[in-house]
Design an enzyme around this catalytic site. Structure first.
Site, PDB file in Angstrom:
ATOM      1  N   ASP A 108       0.791  -1.236   0.000  1.00  0.00           N
ATOM      2  CA  ASP A 108       0.000   0.000   0.000  1.00  0.00           C
ATOM      3  C   ASP A 108       0.821   1.282   0.000  1.00  0.00           C
ATOM      4  OD1 ASP A 108       0.926   0.187   2.700  1.00  0.00           O
ATOM      5  OD2 ASP A 108      -0.903  -0.744   3.470  1.00  0.00           O
ATOM      6  N   HIS A 123       6.320  -7.946  -1.288  1.00  0.00           N
ATOM      7  CA  HIS A 123       5.213  -8.431  -2.126  1.00  0.00           C
ATOM      8  C   HIS A 123       4.803  -7.428  -3.189  1.00  0.00           C
ATOM      9  CE1 HIS A 123       3.888 -11.540   1.170  1.00  0.00           C
ATOM     10  NE2 HIS A 123       4.954 -11.912   0.501  1.00  0.00           N
ATOM     11  N   CYS A 149      -0.247  -3.993 -22.813  1.00  0.00           N
ATOM     12  CA  CYS A 149       1.077  -3.354 -22.885  1.00  0.00           C
ATOM     13  C   CYS A 149       1.207  -2.557 -24.184  1.00  0.00           C
ATOM     14  CB  CYS A 149       2.151  -4.442 -22.824  1.00  0.00           C
ATOM     15  SG  CYS A 149       3.812  -3.824 -23.068  1.00  0.00           S
ATOM     16  N   CYS A 152       4.134  -4.512 -26.406  1.00  0.00           N
ATOM     17  CA  CYS A 152       4.024  -5.887 -26.937  1.00  0.00           C
ATOM     18  C   CYS A 152       2.577  -6.385 -27.017  1.00  0.00           C
ATOM     19  CB  CYS A 152       4.886  -6.852 -26.120  1.00  0.00           C
ATOM     20  SG  CYS A 152       4.159  -7.292 -24.528  1.00  0.00           S
ATOM     21  N   THR A 190       1.767  -8.996  11.463  1.00  0.00           N
ATOM     22  CA  THR A 190       1.695 -10.061  10.454  1.00  0.00           C
ATOM     23  C   THR A 190       1.312 -11.380  11.124  1.00  0.00           C
ATOM     24  OG1 THR A 190       2.901 -11.329   8.775  1.00  0.00           O
ATOM     25  CG2 THR A 190       4.232 -10.382  10.552  1.00  0.00           C
TER      26      THR A 190
HETATM   27  P1  OAD Z   1      -2.731 -11.264   7.720  1.00  0.00           P
HETATM   28  O1  OAD Z   1      -4.105 -10.764   7.426  1.00  0.00           O
HETATM   29  O2  OAD Z   1      -2.445 -12.698   7.489  1.00  0.00           O
HETATM   30  O3  OAD Z   1      -2.379 -10.943   9.250  1.00  0.00           O
HETATM   31  C1  OAD Z   1      -2.616  -9.679   9.803  1.00  0.00           C
HETATM   32  C2  OAD Z   1      -2.131  -9.713  11.248  1.00  0.00           C
HETATM   33  O4  OAD Z   1      -2.240  -8.390  11.770  1.00  0.00           O
HETATM   34  C3  OAD Z   1      -2.935 -10.636  12.166  1.00  0.00           C
HETATM   35  O5  OAD Z   1      -2.028 -11.475  12.884  1.00  0.00           O
HETATM   36  C4  OAD Z   1      -3.649  -9.664  13.131  1.00  0.00           C
HETATM   37  O6  OAD Z   1      -3.785 -10.207  14.437  1.00  0.00           O
HETATM   38  C5  OAD Z   1      -2.700  -8.486  13.116  1.00  0.00           C
HETATM   39  N1  OAD Z   1      -3.321  -7.197  13.427  1.00  0.00           N
HETATM   40  C6  OAD Z   1      -4.586  -6.772  13.213  1.00  0.00           C
HETATM   41  N2  OAD Z   1      -4.750  -5.513  13.599  1.00  0.00           N
HETATM   42  C7  OAD Z   1      -3.558  -5.093  14.087  1.00  0.00           C
HETATM   43  C8  OAD Z   1      -3.074  -3.874  14.633  1.00  0.00           C
HETATM   44  N3  OAD Z   1      -3.845  -2.810  14.767  1.00  0.00           N
HETATM   45  N4  OAD Z   1      -1.764  -3.835  15.003  1.00  0.00           N
HETATM   46  C9  OAD Z   1      -0.951  -4.901  14.863  1.00  0.00           C
HETATM   47  N5  OAD Z   1      -1.355  -6.074  14.352  1.00  0.00           N
HETATM   48  C10 OAD Z   1      -2.638  -6.187  13.971  1.00  0.00           C
HETATM   49  O7  OAD Z   1      -1.733 -10.316   6.911  1.00  0.00           O
HETATM   50  P2  OAD Z   1      -0.190 -10.566   6.543  1.00  0.00           P
HETATM   51  O8  OAD Z   1       0.513 -11.307   7.611  1.00  0.00           O
HETATM   52  O9  OAD Z   1       0.347  -9.247   6.101  1.00  0.00           O
HETATM   53  O10 OAD Z   1       0.072 -11.642   0.321  1.00  0.00           O
HETATM   54  O11 OAD Z   1      -0.349 -11.498   5.276  1.00  0.00           O
HETATM   55  C11 OAD Z   1       0.807 -11.842   4.563  1.00  0.00           C
HETATM   56  C12 OAD Z   1       0.474 -11.926   3.096  1.00  0.00           C
HETATM   57  O12 OAD Z   1      -0.656 -12.779   2.913  1.00  0.00           O
HETATM   58  C13 OAD Z   1       0.042 -10.620   2.465  1.00  0.00           C
HETATM   59  O13 OAD Z   1       1.125  -9.847   2.050  1.00  0.00           O
HETATM   60  C14 OAD Z   1      -0.789 -11.057   1.316  1.00  0.00           C
HETATM   61  C15 OAD Z   1      -1.601 -12.112   2.041  1.00  0.00           C
HETATM   62  O14 OAD Z   1      -2.248 -13.035   1.290  1.00  0.00           O
HETATM   63  C16 OAD Z   1      -0.320 -11.688  -0.952  1.00  0.00           C
HETATM   64  O15 OAD Z   1      -1.350 -11.158  -1.359  1.00  0.00           O
HETATM   65  C17 OAD Z   1       0.622 -12.439  -1.819  1.00  0.00           C
END
Ligand code: OAD
Length: 244
Positions: A108, A123, A149, A152, A190
């Site tokens: 983002d 990502h 594109c 191409c 995460t």
């Molecule tokens: P997730 O949605 O899997 O996890 C989000 C995490 O943020 C969870 O563990 C929540 O508990 C935590 N959370 C929620 N609110 C919060 C806050 N205010 N402060 C801190 N933590 C909070 O997202 P990601 O781990 O980013 O990839 O997911 C990894 C990847 O999976 C993403 O980049 C995306 C997704 O599918 C692709 O699209 C390839």
């Protein structure tokens, strides 16, 4: 009542002594800006959207218009929100330690808007338009439901990394080098379920780093310290404790 956060003195000492801090962020860091996370049961994006349709090359090729309409919705949503205290605090933290490497799984660009420099986009970038065949950034018609594109004629795709795809080589190299070299590894917002990003903490630990997780609902239990707080509370708390 404002949420507060207890930060153990030993955690602060590790940060004060750190030569190199590696931070890995995920969707939770942007949650307080109003960007949905992926895996939360109620309102995570994957609760009512199919990742195989929307976040794989096969899904894209089967229905590029549908996939583009989803990514354009996400672009609009993100363009309307602002970085929150977690993004701003991480930019400040970089000024308080000798070296900080910020690796994000988020596409983002809110870290950059908050002032973080040299962000490693693990990502990709939601706002980049990429030629599907040539893999390079191109200009395309923003109103075309499935743009092509200009050089191409192949389909143009959003510049994010989809499931089953490789992480950009530079991002992978820099992130693995930072995880191997850091003395503090900080994981923020995460679920630590998606590899290879989720493996960075293991590399850091194997190389002797102190590991810290910030997450109101922590998943893995093998961090040295866990702050069960929202990032928008814990990061400013860390920054203010380090500055005083
Ligand atoms: P997730 O949605 O899997 O996890 C989000 C995490 O943020 C969870 O563990 C929540 O508990 C935590 N959370 C929620 N609110 C919060 C806050 N205010 N402060 C801190 N933590 C909070 O997202 P990601 O781990 O980013 O990839 O997911 C990894 C990847 O999976 C993403 O980049 C995306 C997704 O599918 C692709 O699209 C390839």
């Amino acid at each position: 009542m404002t949420e507060s956060c207890h930060i153990p003195e030993t955690l602060l000492a590790a940060l004060r002594d750190a030569r190199h801090v590696c931070v890995l962020t995920g969707a939770g860091v942007s949650a307080e800006s109003g960007v949905p996370t992926f895996r939360e049961a109620q309102d995570g994006l994957w609760a009512d959207h199919d990742p195989l349709q929307l976040a794989t090359p096969e899904g894209f090729l089967s229905d590029p218009e549908l996939v583009w309409s989803w990514y354009r919705w996400r672009r609009e949503l993100v363009a309307e929100v602002e970085p929150n205290p977690a993004h701003l605090g991480l930019a400040e933290l970089a000024e308080l330690v000798p070296r900080l490497t910020l690796v994000t799984q988020n596409v983002d660009r809110l870290h950059q808007r908050a002032g973080s420099k040299d962000v490693i986009e693990f990502h990709g970038n939601l706002f980049a338009d990429i030629c599907f065949d040539e893999g390079r950034v191109v200009e395309c018609d923003a109103d075309d439901p499935a743009p092509t594109c200009p050089s191409c004629g192949a389909l143009v795709r959003p510049g994010v990394v989809w499931f089953g795809e490789a992480i950009p080589e530079d991002a992978l190299d820099f992130a693995f080098a930072a995880a191997s070299d850091c003395d503090v590894f900080l994981s923020v917002g995460t679920s630590s379920l998606v590899y290879p990003a989720a493996g960075l903490v293991d590399i850091a630990r194997q190389n002797g780093a102190v590991t810290i997780e910030i997450n109101p609902e922590p998943g893995r239990s093998n961090f040295d310290f866990v702050l069960e707080n929202k990032a928008g509370t814990a990061i400013p708390g860390l920054v203010s404790s380090l500055s005083s």
